[in-house]
Design an enzyme around this catalytic site. Structure first.
Site, PDB file in Angstrom:
ATOM      1  N   ARG A  63       2.222  -2.575  -9.076  1.00 41.25           N
ATOM      2  CA  ARG A  63       1.275  -3.673  -8.888  1.00 41.25           C
ATOM      3  C   ARG A  63      -0.132  -3.127  -8.663  1.00 41.25           C
ATOM      4  O   ARG A  63      -0.314  -2.015  -8.177  1.00 41.25           O
ATOM      5  CB  ARG A  63       1.679  -4.538  -7.688  1.00 41.25           C
ATOM      6  CG  ARG A  63       3.034  -5.175  -7.810  1.00 41.25           C
ATOM      7  CD  ARG A  63       3.504  -5.747  -6.482  1.00 41.25           C
ATOM      8  NE  ARG A  63       2.618  -6.786  -5.968  1.00 41.25           N
ATOM      9  CZ  ARG A  63       2.672  -7.257  -4.725  1.00 41.25           C
ATOM     10  NH1 ARG A  63       3.557  -6.770  -3.867  1.00 41.25           N
ATOM     11  NH2 ARG A  63       1.841  -8.207  -4.340  1.00 41.25           N
ATOM     12  N   GLY A  64      -1.131  -3.933  -9.006  1.00 40.14           N
ATOM     13  CA  GLY A  64      -2.516  -3.604  -8.686  1.00 40.14           C
ATOM     14  C   GLY A  64      -2.966  -2.263  -9.216  1.00 40.14           C
ATOM     15  O   GLY A  64      -2.737  -1.899 -10.377  1.00 40.14           O
ATOM     16  N   ARG A  78       9.556  -4.326  -2.883  1.00 41.02           N
ATOM     17  CA  ARG A  78       9.865  -5.750  -2.732  1.00 41.02           C
ATOM     18  C   ARG A  78       9.833  -6.547  -4.028  1.00 41.02           C
ATOM     19  O   ARG A  78      10.754  -7.289  -4.325  1.00 41.02           O
ATOM     20  CB  ARG A  78       8.889  -6.387  -1.724  1.00 41.02           C
ATOM     21  CG  ARG A  78       9.178  -6.009  -0.283  1.00 41.02           C
ATOM     22  CD  ARG A  78       8.309  -6.807   0.666  1.00 41.02           C
ATOM     23  NE  ARG A  78       6.894  -6.520   0.474  1.00 41.02           N
ATOM     24  CZ  ARG A  78       6.262  -5.522   1.088  1.00 41.02           C
ATOM     25  NH1 ARG A  78       6.905  -4.730   1.919  1.00 41.02           N
ATOM     26  NH2 ARG A  78       4.976  -5.317   0.877  1.00 41.02           N
ATOM     27  N   TYR A 106      -9.479  -5.867   9.693  1.00 40.95           N
ATOM     28  CA  TYR A 106      -9.052  -4.669   8.962  1.00 40.95           C
ATOM     29  C   TYR A 106      -8.802  -3.466   9.858  1.00 40.95           C
ATOM     30  O   TYR A 106      -8.651  -2.356   9.383  1.00 40.95           O
ATOM     31  CB  TYR A 106     -10.116  -4.319   7.911  1.00 40.95           C
ATOM     32  CG  TYR A 106      -9.602  -3.510   6.736  1.00 40.95           C
ATOM     33  CD1 TYR A 106      -8.702  -4.068   5.826  1.00 40.95           C
ATOM     34  CD2 TYR A 106     -10.015  -2.204   6.534  1.00 40.95           C
ATOM     35  CE1 TYR A 106      -8.237  -3.333   4.749  1.00 40.95           C
ATOM     36  CE2 TYR A 106      -9.552  -1.465   5.448  1.00 40.95           C
ATOM     37  CZ  TYR A 106      -8.668  -2.040   4.571  1.00 40.95           C
ATOM     38  OH  TYR A 106      -8.204  -1.310   3.501  1.00 40.95           O
ATOM     39  N   LYS A 134      -5.949   4.262   7.093  1.00 46.66           N
ATOM     40  CA  LYS A 134      -6.557   4.948   5.954  1.00 46.66           C
ATOM     41  C   LYS A 134      -7.445   6.106   6.411  1.00 46.66           C
ATOM     42  O   LYS A 134      -7.541   7.138   5.736  1.00 46.66           O
ATOM     43  CB  LYS A 134      -7.370   3.951   5.119  1.00 46.66           C
ATOM     44  CG  LYS A 134      -6.517   2.944   4.362  1.00 46.66           C
ATOM     45  CD  LYS A 134      -5.632   3.599   3.322  1.00 46.66           C
ATOM     46  CE  LYS A 134      -4.966   2.580   2.421  1.00 46.66           C
ATOM     47  NZ  LYS A 134      -4.140   3.213   1.379  1.00 46.66           N
ATOM     48  N   THR A 162      -7.450  -7.457  -6.577  1.00 48.13           N
ATOM     49  CA  THR A 162      -6.009  -7.462  -6.798  1.00 48.13           C
ATOM     50  C   THR A 162      -5.421  -8.499  -5.847  1.00 48.13           C
ATOM     51  O   THR A 162      -6.136  -9.048  -4.999  1.00 48.13           O
ATOM     52  CB  THR A 162      -5.377  -6.084  -6.493  1.00 48.13           C
ATOM     53  OG1 THR A 162      -5.478  -5.838  -5.077  1.00 48.13           O
ATOM     54  CG2 THR A 162      -6.090  -4.967  -7.245  1.00 48.13           C
TER      55      THR A 162
END
Length: 254
Positions: free
Chosen positions: A19-20, A42, A155, A162, A193
């Site tokens: 994905r993305g 998933r 975030y 990160k 995304t």
């Protein structure tokens, strides 16, 4: 997608590869002739769609379902790959998730869950993959603007994970460079995304990001995948060690 168990092509493993940005990276590497193992946990529908796309376009992309936060899941992933190849030339860590809420309201359980997905699981996986990575191999992590900057009050968990990932990769880079393995980070700005749909302030964040970006537009998954491909395939990239490269249309200039 081919079905043979041997290959003379280079081999890549991509976490979150269906994905993305991960999907774009899987396709980009497969188009360059890599056999790609795209790991997901998933979304079966996205994996099936990528598999169908690969088959229709003659690309060797093999989607592997494995929960990398689970010891058995990591073992099954490595076992499946070892049954088909004795090496992995490129490892790309795209898989990421986390809790989006005000930082001071994040519980320890939520923080640990975020770090487990984004940092700890990859560290455990890499320990099992290193014997398969030859000299000339590449390890590439995907980070985030939030690793070094505050851009949203929602975030804190993902951004801090990160930041930890970037630091960890610098240490990987120092230790693996003598083995001829180049380790680097690609850090996108905001990319459109489905991952950003989780932000409560999604629309405001997108608008402010566009306004402060010199190009006046957000990077695409293909933009990011192109930089990953450079690190994976370019001979010149072998001399780039432990760096974080921003792919954000110039937003990080501010």
């Amino acid at each position: 997608m081919t079905n043979d168990s041997t290959t003379t092509a280079k081999v890549a493993l991509i976490t979150g590869g269906t994905r993305g940005i991960g999907k774009a990276t899987s396709i980009a590497l497969a188009r360059e002739g890599y056999r790609v193992y795209a790991v997901y946990v998933r979304n079966r529908q996205a994996a099936q769609a990528l598999g169908q796309y690969a088959e229709q376009n003659g690309l060797d992309i093999r989607c592997l379902r494995a929960d990398l936060t689970d010891e058995d899941g990591r073992a099954s992933c490595v076992k499946a790959i070892r049954s088909e190849t004795d090496r992995i030339d490129v490892v790309v860590h795209c898989a990421a998730s986390g809790v989006h809420r005000e930082t001071t309201k994040i519980t320890m359980k939520q923080m640990m869950w975020t770090f487990d997905i984004n940092v700890f699981s990859f560290h455990s996986l890499l320990g099992e993959l290193l014997p398969l990575i030859p000299a000339g191999g590449r390890i590439i992590g995907l980070s985030s603007f939030g690793a070094t900057h505050v851009f949203s009050s929602f975030y804190g968990a993902v951004g801090s994970s990160k930041g930890a990932l970037e630091s960890l990769f610098r240490h990987y880079a120092r230790e693996l460079a003598p083995r001829g393995i180049a380790v680097n980070i690609v850090c996108p700005g905001m990319v459109v995304t489905d991952a950003i749909d989780a932000f409560p302030d999604r629309d405001d964040q997108m608008q402010s990001a566009i306004e402060i970006t010199p190009t006046g537009k957000l990077a695409t998954p293909d933009d990011v995948a192109g930089v990953v491909l450079f690190f994976a395939s370019s001979i010149a990239a072998g001399a780039i060690i432990g760096q974080t490269i921003n792919v954000d249309g110039g937003r990080s200039l501010y």
